[in-house]
Scaffold this motif. Structure first.
Motif, PDB file in Angstrom:
ATOM      1  N   GLY A  22       0.824  -1.207   0.000  1.00  0.00           N
ATOM      2  CA  GLY A  22       0.000   0.000   0.000  1.00  0.00           C
ATOM      3  C   GLY A  22       0.855   1.252   0.000  1.00  0.00           C
ATOM      4  O   GLY A  22       0.568   2.222  -0.712  1.00  0.00           O
ATOM      5  N   PHE A  23       1.930   1.222   0.779  1.00  0.00           N
ATOM      6  CA  PHE A  23       2.848   2.365   0.834  1.00  0.00           C
ATOM      7  C   PHE A  23       3.473   2.600  -0.549  1.00  0.00           C
ATOM      8  O   PHE A  23       3.536   3.743  -1.031  1.00  0.00           O
ATOM      9  N   ALA A  24       3.909   1.515  -1.190  1.00  0.00           N
ATOM     10  CA  ALA A  24       4.531   1.650  -2.524  1.00  0.00           C
ATOM     11  C   ALA A  24       3.522   2.222  -3.518  1.00  0.00           C
ATOM     12  O   ALA A  24       3.857   3.124  -4.309  1.00  0.00           O
ATOM     13  N   ALA A  25       2.290   1.715  -3.478  1.00  0.00           N
ATOM     14  CA  ALA A  25       1.266   2.211  -4.405  1.00  0.00           C
ATOM     15  C   ALA A  25       0.944   3.680  -4.116  1.00  0.00           C
ATOM     16  O   ALA A  25       0.824   4.496  -5.042  1.00  0.00           O
ATOM     17  N   ASP A  26       0.818   4.023  -2.827  1.00  0.00           N
ATOM     18  CA  ASP A  26       0.518   5.413  -2.456  1.00  0.00           C
ATOM     19  C   ASP A  26       1.629   6.366  -2.892  1.00  0.00           C
ATOM     20  O   ASP A  26       1.390   7.553  -3.127  1.00  0.00           O
ATOM     21  N   CYS A  27       2.849   5.860  -2.957  1.00  0.00           N
ATOM     22  CA  CYS A  27       3.978   6.693  -3.399  1.00  0.00           C
ATOM     23  C   CYS A  27       3.969   6.898  -4.914  1.00  0.00           C
ATOM     24  O   CYS A  27       4.824   7.606  -5.450  1.00  0.00           O
ATOM     25  N   GLY A  28       3.037   6.209  -5.599  1.00  0.00           N
ATOM     26  CA  GLY A  28       2.968   6.352  -7.049  1.00  0.00           C
ATOM     27  C   GLY A  28       3.922   5.442  -7.792  1.00  0.00           C
ATOM     28  O   GLY A  28       4.169   5.632  -8.986  1.00  0.00           O
ATOM     29  N   LEU A  29       4.468   4.453  -7.091  1.00  0.00           N
ATOM     30  CA  LEU A  29       5.391   3.521  -7.742  1.00  0.00           C
ATOM     31  C   LEU A  29       4.616   2.493  -8.553  1.00  0.00           C
ATOM     32  O   LEU A  29       3.432   2.229  -8.278  1.00  0.00           O
ATOM     33  N   SER A  30       5.306   1.894  -9.542  1.00  0.00           N
ATOM     34  CA  SER A  30       4.618   0.908 -10.376  1.00  0.00           C
ATOM     35  C   SER A  30       5.066  -0.517 -10.079  1.00  0.00           C
ATOM     36  O   SER A  30       4.529  -1.466 -10.632  1.00  0.00           O
ATOM     37  N   ALA A  31       6.066  -0.668  -9.212  1.00  0.00           N
ATOM     38  CA  ALA A  31       6.564  -2.023  -8.939  1.00  0.00           C
ATOM     39  C   ALA A  31       7.200  -2.099  -7.557  1.00  0.00           C
ATOM     40  O   ALA A  31       7.516  -1.072  -6.943  1.00  0.00           O
ATOM     41  N   VAL A  32       7.353  -3.337  -7.086  1.00  0.00           N
ATOM     42  CA  VAL A  32       8.159  -3.579  -5.890  1.00  0.00           C
ATOM     43  C   VAL A  32       9.307  -4.509  -6.295  1.00  0.00           C
ATOM     44  O   VAL A  32       9.098  -5.489  -6.999  1.00  0.00           O
ATOM     45  N   GLN A  33      10.502  -4.162  -5.861  1.00  0.00           N
ATOM     46  CA  GLN A  33      11.690  -4.973  -6.153  1.00  0.00           C
ATOM     47  C   GLN A  33      12.100  -5.647  -4.859  1.00  0.00           C
ATOM     48  O   GLN A  33      12.687  -5.011  -3.984  1.00  0.00           O
ATOM     49  N   ILE A  34      11.772  -6.909  -4.747  1.00  0.00           N
ATOM     50  CA  ILE A  34      12.071  -7.632  -3.510  1.00  0.00           C
ATOM     51  C   ILE A  34      13.336  -8.461  -3.709  1.00  0.00           C
ATOM     52  O   ILE A  34      13.485  -9.145  -4.735  1.00  0.00           O
ATOM     53  N   ALA A  35      14.234  -8.393  -2.730  1.00  0.00           N
ATOM     54  CA  ALA A  35      15.468  -9.185  -2.827  1.00  0.00           C
ATOM     55  C   ALA A  35      15.108 -10.666  -2.822  1.00  0.00           C
ATOM     56  O   ALA A  35      14.421 -11.148  -1.920  1.00  0.00           O
ATOM     57  N   SER A  36      15.562 -11.385  -3.839  1.00  0.00           N
ATOM     58  CA  SER A  36      15.257 -12.819  -3.939  1.00  0.00           C
ATOM     59  C   SER A  36      16.434 -13.670  -3.493  1.00  0.00           C
ATOM     60  O   SER A  36      16.259 -14.785  -3.007  1.00  0.00           O
ATOM     61  N   SER A  37      17.628 -13.151  -3.694  1.00  0.00           N
ATOM     62  CA  SER A  37      18.852 -13.842  -3.299  1.00  0.00           C
ATOM     63  C   SER A  37      19.789 -12.733  -2.863  1.00  0.00           C
ATOM     64  O   SER A  37      20.036 -11.795  -3.626  1.00  0.00           O
ATOM     65  N   TYR A  38      20.267 -12.816  -1.634  1.00  0.00           N
ATOM     66  CA  TYR A  38      20.980 -11.652  -1.122  1.00  0.00           C
ATOM     67  C   TYR A  38      22.137 -12.055  -0.220  1.00  0.00           C
ATOM     68  O   TYR A  38      22.137 -13.119   0.383  1.00  0.00           O
ATOM     69  N   HIS A  39      23.095 -11.133  -0.124  1.00  0.00           N
ATOM     70  CA  HIS A  39      24.301 -11.363   0.679  1.00  0.00           C
ATOM     71  C   HIS A  39      24.111 -10.833   2.102  1.00  0.00           C
ATOM     72  O   HIS A  39      23.072 -10.272   2.443  1.00  0.00           O
ATOM     73  N   ALA A  40      25.139 -10.987   2.900  1.00  0.00           N
ATOM     74  CA  ALA A  40      25.096 -10.512   4.286  1.00  0.00           C
ATOM     75  C   ALA A  40      25.068  -8.988   4.317  1.00  0.00           C
ATOM     76  O   ALA A  40      25.306  -8.321   3.303  1.00  0.00           O
ATOM     77  N   GLY A  41      24.778  -8.448   5.467  1.00  0.00           N
ATOM     78  CA  GLY A  41      24.765  -6.996   5.604  1.00  0.00           C
ATOM     79  C   GLY A  41      24.628  -6.586   7.053  1.00  0.00           C
ATOM     80  O   GLY A  41      24.589  -7.431   7.969  1.00  0.00           O
ATOM     81  N   ASN A  42      24.561  -5.312   7.235  1.00  0.00           N
ATOM     82  CA  ASN A  42      24.393  -4.720   8.566  1.00  0.00           C
ATOM     83  C   ASN A  42      23.439  -3.561   8.347  1.00  0.00           C
ATOM     84  O   ASN A  42      23.839  -2.510   7.849  1.00  0.00           O
ATOM     85  N   PHE A  43      22.163  -3.779   8.647  1.00  0.00           N
ATOM     86  CA  PHE A  43      21.106  -2.845   8.257  1.00  0.00           C
ATOM     87  C   PHE A  43      20.561  -2.085   9.459  1.00  0.00           C
ATOM     88  O   PHE A  43      20.377  -2.662  10.528  1.00  0.00           O
ATOM     89  N   ILE A  44      20.279  -0.825   9.237  1.00  0.00           N
ATOM     90  CA  ILE A  44      19.476  -0.058  10.177  1.00  0.00           C
ATOM     91  C   ILE A  44      18.097   0.084   9.548  1.00  0.00           C
ATOM     92  O   ILE A  44      17.966   0.580   8.416  1.00  0.00           O
ATOM     93  N   LEU A  45      17.078  -0.381  10.256  1.00  0.00           N
ATOM     94  CA  LEU A  45      15.711  -0.391   9.727  1.00  0.00           C
ATOM     95  C   LEU A  45      14.917   0.712  10.431  1.00  0.00           C
ATOM     96  O   LEU A  45      14.327   0.495  11.493  1.00  0.00           O
TER      97      LEU A  45
END
Ligand SMILES: [Zn+2]
Ligand SMILES: [Zn+2]
Length: 268
Positions: A22-45
């Motif tokens: 819903g957030f993506a659509a409300d922002c006017g975006l046309s797609a969501v790019q979801i990570a399907s295969s991903y490496h390690a990381g250190n994320f701040i969410l």
């Protein structure tokens, strides 16, 4: 063309699939790019309601791989814990029409330290033969078969608009590994030369194109040793940039072209 937001399975799990879409659509975006295969990381969410800091597992899949697609591949995907009980690609996929969104799989290909450690014969080897475990080599037919299977699996089992490829190519020495230590002030040319792969498939396939990879490797070893021996000073009698190095060693130029062809041929 599409405009999209990069996102991860844990965004969908922790914030809720409908809220994120819903957030993506409300922002006017046309797609969501979801990570399907991903490496390690250190994320701040910053807006995640369940956690602030997150360390994703290394080299895992965030969809449910269909194992028959990988029946003949040496390298196999491993499902991330966050996706084990729920296939977030399927969850997002069945809600796309409602939100007017397309689905894109953001797919990391040759950067996979988990697989590199499991299959050291599939990783990049520098001119000294040292393995770069983070970098699967795209010259290696087992790596190529795995990347093709990964993309085929995603493209055929989900309502996918596109599969976006990250690192479907050679990786270098430096990539943001934790605690990278060089100990010497490495010049850009040395970093570039240390990034070249001389694994067995690279040597063999370059040889099939008439490139004397063994001679090139010996030349680069000798050059790099001379530079490392003088560090932090740079020996004035040595080429200090890639054009100068290619001029002194034309085989290097042909080897770089060969590498471009290897990476391009994986995309075909
Ligand atoms: Zn990495
Ligand atoms: Zn290689």
């Amino acid at each position: 063309m599409y405009s999209a937001l990069w996102m991860f399975a844990w965004d969908l799990q922790d914030e809720g699939v409908e809220k994120v879409l819903g957030f993506a659509a409300d922002c006017g975006l046309s797609a969501v790019q979801i990570a399907s295969s991903y490496h390690a990381g250190n994320f701040i969410l910053g807006h995640n309601p369940k956690r602030v800091a997150y360390f994703p597992e290394d080299g895992v899949a965030y969809f449910h791989p269909h194992l028959e697609v990988y029946a003949d591949t040496k390298l196999k995907p491993k499902i991330a814990e966050v996706s084990r009980g729920t296939d977030w690609f399927a969850e997002a996929g069945r809600r796309l029409d409602r939100f007017g969104l397309k689905l894109v799989a953001w797919t990391v290909c040759c950067h996979n330290t988990r697989l590199g450690l499991l299959h050291p014969d599939c990783v990049t080897r520098n001119a000294f033969g040292d393995p770069y475990y983070h970098a699967l080599c795209p010259s290696n037919d087992d790596v190529r078969a795995y990347v093709v299977a990964l993309v085929k699996d995603l493209a055929t089992h989900y309502p996918m608009y596109a599969v976006q490829l990250e690192s479907p190519e050679f990786m270098g020495l430096v990539h943001g590994h934790h605690h990278e230590r060089q100990g010497v002030a490495l010049d850009p040319l040395s970093v570039s030369l240390l990034s070249l792969c001389f694994c067995e498939p690279c040597m063999r396939k370059a040889g099939e194109r008439g490139i004397d990879a063994r001679k090139l490797r010996a030349t680069l070893r000798e050059h790099l040793r001379a530079v490392l021996d003088r560090a932090p000073f740079y020996p004035l009698d040595r080429p200090s940039d890639m054009p100068g190095m290619v001029a002194a060693c034309p085989e290097l130029g042909r080897f770089v072209e060969f590498r471009e062809q290897v990476a391009l041929s994986l995309l075909k």
